[in-house]
Structures are given as structure tokens and as C-alpha cells.
Design a protein around this motif. Structure first.
Motif, PDB file in Angstrom:
ATOM      1  N   VAL A  53      21.785   0.127  -2.829  1.00  0.00           N
ATOM      2  CA  VAL A  53      21.051  -0.321  -4.011  1.00  0.00           C
ATOM      3  C   VAL A  53      20.085  -1.447  -3.648  1.00  0.00           C
ATOM      4  CG1 VAL A  53      21.299  -1.474  -6.247  1.00  0.00           C
ATOM      5  CG2 VAL A  53      22.765   0.471  -5.677  1.00  0.00           C
ATOM      6  N   VAL A  54      20.546  -2.414  -2.873  1.00  0.00           N
ATOM      7  CA  VAL A  54      19.682  -3.527  -2.462  1.00  0.00           C
ATOM      8  C   VAL A  54      18.530  -3.003  -1.604  1.00  0.00           C
ATOM      9  CG1 VAL A  54      19.579  -5.624  -1.051  1.00  0.00           C
ATOM     10  CG2 VAL A  54      21.442  -5.304  -2.669  1.00  0.00           C
ATOM     11  N   GLY A  55      18.805  -2.095  -0.688  1.00  0.00           N
ATOM     12  CA  GLY A  55      17.757  -1.514   0.149  1.00  0.00           C
ATOM     13  C   GLY A  55      16.738  -0.749  -0.677  1.00  0.00           C
ATOM     14  N   PHE A  56      17.225  -0.019  -1.676  1.00  0.00           N
ATOM     15  CA  PHE A  56      16.334   0.739  -2.550  1.00  0.00           C
ATOM     16  C   PHE A  56      15.416  -0.202  -3.329  1.00  0.00           C
ATOM     17  CE2 PHE A  56      15.424   3.045  -6.524  1.00  0.00           C
ATOM     18  CZ  PHE A  56      14.842   4.185  -5.988  1.00  0.00           C
ATOM     19  N   ILE A  57      15.975  -1.291  -3.843  1.00  0.00           N
ATOM     20  CA  ILE A  57      15.175  -2.258  -4.603  1.00  0.00           C
ATOM     21  C   ILE A  57      14.130  -2.912  -3.697  1.00  0.00           C
ATOM     22  CG2 ILE A  57      15.283  -4.484  -5.804  1.00  0.00           C
ATOM     23  CD1 ILE A  57      17.985  -3.531  -6.967  1.00  0.00           C
ATOM     24  N   VAL A  58      14.518  -3.278  -2.479  1.00  0.00           N
ATOM     25  CA  VAL A  58      13.567  -3.888  -1.538  1.00  0.00           C
ATOM     26  C   VAL A  58      12.461  -2.890  -1.192  1.00  0.00           C
ATOM     27  CG1 VAL A  58      13.312  -4.767   0.831  1.00  0.00           C
ATOM     28  CG2 VAL A  58      15.196  -5.569  -0.603  1.00  0.00           C
ATOM     29  N   ALA A  59      12.828  -1.628  -0.973  1.00  0.00           N
ATOM     30  CA  ALA A  59      11.827  -0.606  -0.659  1.00  0.00           C
ATOM     31  C   ALA A  59      10.846  -0.420  -1.818  1.00  0.00           C
ATOM     32  CB  ALA A  59      12.519   0.714  -0.328  1.00  0.00           C
ATOM     33  N   ILE A  60      11.345  -0.421  -3.044  1.00  0.00           N
ATOM     34  CA  ILE A  60      10.477  -0.290  -4.216  1.00  0.00           C
ATOM     35  C   ILE A  60       9.525  -1.483  -4.301  1.00  0.00           C
ATOM     36  CG2 ILE A  60      10.455  -0.319  -6.749  1.00  0.00           C
ATOM     37  CD1 ILE A  60      11.203   2.369  -5.682  1.00  0.00           C
ATOM     38  N   LEU A  61      10.029  -2.680  -4.063  1.00  0.00           N
ATOM     39  CA  LEU A  61       9.173  -3.874  -4.119  1.00  0.00           C
ATOM     40  C   LEU A  61       8.088  -3.830  -3.045  1.00  0.00           C
ATOM     41  CD1 LEU A  61      11.824  -6.649  -4.813  1.00  0.00           C
ATOM     42  CD2 LEU A  61      10.147  -5.722  -6.404  1.00  0.00           C
ATOM     43  N   ILE A  62       8.436  -3.413  -1.848  1.00  0.00           N
ATOM     44  CA  ILE A  62       7.451  -3.323  -0.773  1.00  0.00           C
ATOM     45  C   ILE A  62       6.412  -2.254  -1.095  1.00  0.00           C
ATOM     46  CG2 ILE A  62       7.137  -2.644   1.647  1.00  0.00           C
ATOM     47  CD1 ILE A  62       9.850  -4.016   2.210  1.00  0.00           C
ATOM     48  N   LEU A  63       6.866  -1.104  -1.571  1.00  0.00           N
ATOM     49  CA  LEU A  63       5.957  -0.032  -1.920  1.00  0.00           C
ATOM     50  C   LEU A  63       5.004  -0.447  -3.048  1.00  0.00           C
ATOM     51  CD1 LEU A  63       5.129   2.891  -1.412  1.00  0.00           C
ATOM     52  CD2 LEU A  63       6.835   3.578  -3.100  1.00  0.00           C
ATOM     53  N   SER A  64       5.524  -1.154  -4.042  1.00  0.00           N
ATOM     54  CA  SER A  64       4.659  -1.596  -5.137  1.00  0.00           C
ATOM     55  C   SER A  64       3.626  -2.609  -4.653  1.00  0.00           C
ATOM     56  CB  SER A  64       5.487  -2.170  -6.287  1.00  0.00           C
ATOM     57  OG  SER A  64       6.122  -3.366  -5.897  1.00  0.00           O
ATOM     58  N   ALA A  65       3.999  -3.481  -3.719  1.00  0.00           N
ATOM     59  CA  ALA A  65       3.047  -4.446  -3.174  1.00  0.00           C
ATOM     60  C   ALA A  65       1.947  -3.737  -2.384  1.00  0.00           C
ATOM     61  CB  ALA A  65       3.775  -5.456  -2.289  1.00  0.00           C
ATOM     62  N   VAL A  66       2.321  -2.731  -1.622  1.00  0.00           N
ATOM     63  CA  VAL A  66       1.336  -1.981  -0.835  1.00  0.00           C
ATOM     64  C   VAL A  66       0.377  -1.232  -1.767  1.00  0.00           C
ATOM     65  CG1 VAL A  66       1.069  -0.016   0.736  1.00  0.00           C
ATOM     66  CG2 VAL A  66       2.770  -1.775   1.219  1.00  0.00           C
ATOM     67  N   ILE A  67       0.919  -0.602  -2.792  1.00  0.00           N
ATOM     68  CA  ILE A  67       0.076   0.133  -3.738  1.00  0.00           C
ATOM     69  C   ILE A  67      -0.856  -0.821  -4.477  1.00  0.00           C
ATOM     70  CG2 ILE A  67       0.123   1.458  -5.894  1.00  0.00           C
ATOM     71  CD1 ILE A  67       2.671   2.803  -4.800  1.00  0.00           C
ATOM     72  N   ARG A  68      -0.319  -1.957  -4.932  1.00  0.00           N
ATOM     73  CA  ARG A  68      -1.147  -2.936  -5.647  1.00  0.00           C
ATOM     74  C   ARG A  68      -2.285  -3.433  -4.761  1.00  0.00           C
ATOM     75  NH1 ARG A  68       2.725  -6.092  -7.324  1.00  0.00           N
ATOM     76  NH2 ARG A  68       2.699  -7.405  -5.492  1.00  0.00           N
ATOM     77  N   ASN A  69      -1.991  -3.711  -3.502  1.00  0.00           N
ATOM     78  CA  ASN A  69      -3.019  -4.194  -2.573  1.00  0.00           C
ATOM     79  C   ASN A  69      -4.077  -3.118  -2.326  1.00  0.00           C
ATOM     80  OD1 ASN A  69      -4.232  -6.032  -0.833  1.00  0.00           O
ATOM     81  ND2 ASN A  69      -3.121  -5.252   0.931  1.00  0.00           N
ATOM     82  N   ALA A  70      -3.655  -1.869  -2.172  1.00  0.00           N
ATOM     83  CA  ALA A  70      -4.595  -0.778  -1.928  1.00  0.00           C
ATOM     84  C   ALA A  70      -5.499  -0.550  -3.138  1.00  0.00           C
ATOM     85  CB  ALA A  70      -3.835   0.503  -1.587  1.00  0.00           C
ATOM     86  N   VAL A  71      -4.925  -0.618  -4.328  1.00  0.00           N
ATOM     87  CA  VAL A  71      -5.730  -0.427  -5.544  1.00  0.00           C
ATOM     88  C   VAL A  71      -6.742  -1.554  -5.684  1.00  0.00           C
ATOM     89  CG1 VAL A  71      -5.629  -0.423  -8.064  1.00  0.00           C
ATOM     90  CG2 VAL A  71      -4.029   0.971  -6.751  1.00  0.00           C
ATOM     91  N   ARG A  72      -6.296  -2.787  -5.455  1.00  0.00           N
ATOM     92  CA  ARG A  72      -7.223  -3.922  -5.561  1.00  0.00           C
ATOM     93  C   ARG A  72      -8.349  -3.792  -4.552  1.00  0.00           C
ATOM     94  NH1 ARG A  72      -4.094  -8.584  -4.532  1.00  0.00           N
ATOM     95  NH2 ARG A  72      -4.701  -8.385  -2.375  1.00  0.00           N
ATOM     96  N   LYS A  73      -8.026  -3.406  -3.325  1.00  0.00           N
ATOM     97  CA  LYS A  73      -9.045  -3.240  -2.285  1.00  0.00           C
ATOM     98  C   LYS A  73     -10.000  -2.108  -2.662  1.00  0.00           C
ATOM     99  CE  LYS A  73     -10.661  -3.737   1.973  1.00  0.00           C
ATOM    100  NZ  LYS A  73     -12.056  -4.035   1.855  1.00  0.00           N
ATOM    101  N   GLY A  74      -9.463  -1.034  -3.208  1.00  0.00           N
ATOM    102  CA  GLY A  74     -10.306   0.084  -3.626  1.00  0.00           C
ATOM    103  C   GLY A  74     -11.250  -0.297  -4.739  1.00  0.00           C
TER     104      GLY A  74
END
Length: 73
Positions: free
Chosen positions: A16-37
């Protein structure tokens, strides 16, 4: 609680902790990519190294402003 139950509980907690960390990392990557785009679409870097709005954005904004003035909205 025997050792098997404790092991299962620890495994579930780690999952569960790993899943939550993975979701947080994925959301940060997506947010950064959208902002850059969005920045790439709205702005361009000139030959002098300065950033300015893309000309077609300025043209669209001027057309919207002119239509707004025409209709009185």
C-alpha cells in the motif's frame, strides 16, 4: 497473531505504501510534463534568448478582443 499473519500484514502495508508513493511520483511527472507542454505551446524563445508569447496566441487574443468589442459583450 502468528508470524504468518504478521508477515501478511507487513506485506500488505508495504504494498500500500509503495502504491501510494508510485502514484505520487507519477502525478508529479504528469504535472511537470503538462506544465512544460503548455509552456511550449504558449511561449517561444527568441533568437535573443528572451521568451515571448507565440504570435498565433497574440493573434487569437486580438481577434477575441475585436469580436467582443463588436458585439458589446
Amino acid at each position: 497473531m502468528d508470524s504468518y499473519s504478521a508477515g501478511v500484514f507487513v506485506a500488505i502495508a508495504i504494498y500500500v505504501v509503495g502504491f501510494i508513493v508510485a502514484i505520487l511520483i507519477l502525478s508529479a511527472v504528469i504535472r511537470n510534463a503538462v506544465r512544460k507542454g503548455v509552456e511550449d505551446v504558449l511561449y517561444k524563445k527568441g533568437k535573443d534568448g528572451l521568451w515571448s508569447a507565440n504570435p498565433w496566441i497574440v493573434t487569437i487574443a486580438k481577434e477575441i478582443a475585436a469580436e467582443t468589442r463588436k458585439t458589446g459583450s
